[in-house]
Design an enzyme around this catalytic site. Structure first.
Site: not given
Ligand code: DOR
Length: 439
Positions: A240, A313, A332
């Site tokens: 990412h 991601d 996330g």
């Molecule tokens: O935004 C993110 N969510 N970045 C990460 O590195 C982990 C991921 C998650 O596992 O929710």
């Protein structure tokens, strides 16, 4: 058994370009012909695009232990709806996927589900604690395709160097969440004048660039330490990518011939940090949304191949978690079901990004990174394929997602280029409901 299907007058697009119309016969798990033939069902596919199945090198499917956010069934169904035939799942679960038996169990369960194919990544270190390495050989034998402590950062450079060395001897790439924990601290958005004005803790682009610079140096070190009689080149994949500075470092490293690859997420190609002015955690992601200049640089990097592929991601969370305030809500964004139409609309339609290149970054690009063979649109080849409707314009409606995460920073965006059918080895794993495949 679904029997043969004939796609009449479908437009073939793959990494080599727009190959024009063909009558594609699919059966026995393969592409049987490109010039028609007898089939139980025929579909007038005029105006539709057929391409190799999408491959996501980076998704969080949350099994085991976090099924309240997502599970293999919902995650792999979401993937198939998004046109994906293959997904690499991240190991930052509860507990982390750091044992061969868990890898094998995930693969078995995914096969029973029968949606997109699952290729688990396993943890690089036991418990993803960054201290003791996992068993690369046994994990590989169980079916792991990559080692990573994603979700966490690898703070100990010595452990990463050793991990890259061992993974290399078993032919496994190592991927890294390249952020320096000390510089990132508790940052919830890009650090800069905007985060200062909003009074929010910032995560500077230096956190990513400094970590990428360090990790590239580790690759140089691992390469130098190899002896002539035992050469196993390490493969470092940087996840990412979000900054222009990080991209510049990777571009230089590639020019030098270092074995490094990278990916970019749909959010870093379409959203910038100004969105955080809303204080809406739907925009909270790690690494954070950056500036317009970063976004422009990433699009350029995707175009010129410095960035190898798109990695979603896909990071599902519960509604309750995401509805907390910006400081408390988890990082996330779920994106398996929108990634392609989003980039088809925002990059290809609005900016003239070449379609064949975009499709390459969803198909051959990620397969190359992971060491998988490309899928060719040729007679006799595996029918793991995606059918797209370039004209079907509709708004993103997270309530209709197959993913358990029914929120999206793109809710309401009108997009085209939606997947309408997905095949895995000739099996129809997704047919859009509005799309009648007649007899
Ligand atoms: O935004 C993110 N969510 N970045 C990460 O590195 C982990 C991921 C998650 O596992 O929710």
């Amino acid at each position: 058994m679904q029997g043969e299907i004939l796609l009449k007058n479908v437009r073939l697009v793959d990494a080599s370009g727009d190959r024009g119309p063909a009558d594609v016969l699919i059966g026995e798990g393969k592409i049987l012909a490109l010039d028609g033939g007898n089939a139980q069902r025929t579909l007038d596919a005029s105006g539709l695009i057929l391409c190799p199945g999408f491959f996501d090198p980076h998704a969080h499917l949350r099994e085991p232990g976090q099924e309240v956010k997502e599970d293999l069934e919902t995650g792999l169904t979401a993937a198939a709806r998004g046109g994906y035939t293959d997904v690499v799942s991240m190991p930052n679960t509860t507990p982390p996927v750091d044992h061969p038996e868990v890898v094998a169990a995930l693969i078995k369960k995914a096969r029973q589900i029968g949606q997109a194919r699952l290729h688990p990544a396993a943890a690089l270190t036991q418990g993803q604690e960054g201290k003791l390495l996992t068993e690369a050989k046994l994990l590989k034998e169980a079916g792991a395709v990559m080692l990573t402590d994603d979700g966490k950062t690898n703070e100990d450079a010595g452990v990463l160097a050793l991990g890259l060395t061992y993974a290399a001897s078993w032919g496994l790439p190592v991927s890294v969440h390249a952020e320096d924990a000390g510089l990132r601290r508790g940052g919830v958005m890009n650090e800069g004048p905007l985060s200062f004005r909003l009074g929010l803790p910032g995560n500077p682009s230096a956190a990513e660039a400094a970590r990428i610079a360090r990790d590239l140096e580790i690759v140089r070190y691992v390469l130098e330490r190899q002896t002539q009689d035992a050469r196993h080149d390490p493969r470092l994949h940087i996840q990412h990518l979000s900054t222009a500075r990080g991209l510049q470092l990777i571009r230089q490293a590639k020019a030098e011939g270092l074995p490094v690859t990278t990916e970019v997420g749909p959010h870093h190609l379409t959203l910038t940090h100004e969105r955080l002015e809303s204080l809406d955690p739907v925009y909270k992601v790690a690494p954070p949304l950056r500036t317009q200049a970063d976004l422009e640089a990433l699009i350029q990097g995707l175009l010129d191949g410095s960035i190898d592929c798109i990695g979603t991601d896909h990071a599902p969370h519960t509604q309750a978690e995401k509805e907390q305030d910006l400081i408390r809500a988890p990082f996330g964004i779920p994106s398996l079901e929108v990634a392609f139409p989003l980039l088809y609309t925002e990059l290809y339609l609005k900016r003239g990004f070449p379609l064949a290149t975009l499709i390459e970054r969803f198909t051959d690009g990620p397969r190359r990174v992971l060491g998988f063979r490309p899928i060719h649109l040729e007679e006799g080849h595996e029918a793991s394929l995606t059918l797209l409707d370039p004209k079907s314009e509709r708004a993103v409606d997270p309530a209709g997602f197959a993913s358990k995460a029914k929120f999206s920073p793109w809710a309401g965006w009108r997009l085209s280029g939606w997947p309408v059918m997905t095949w895995v080895e000739g099996r129809e794993v997704f047919v859009h409901p509005s799309f009648a495949v007649g007899a």
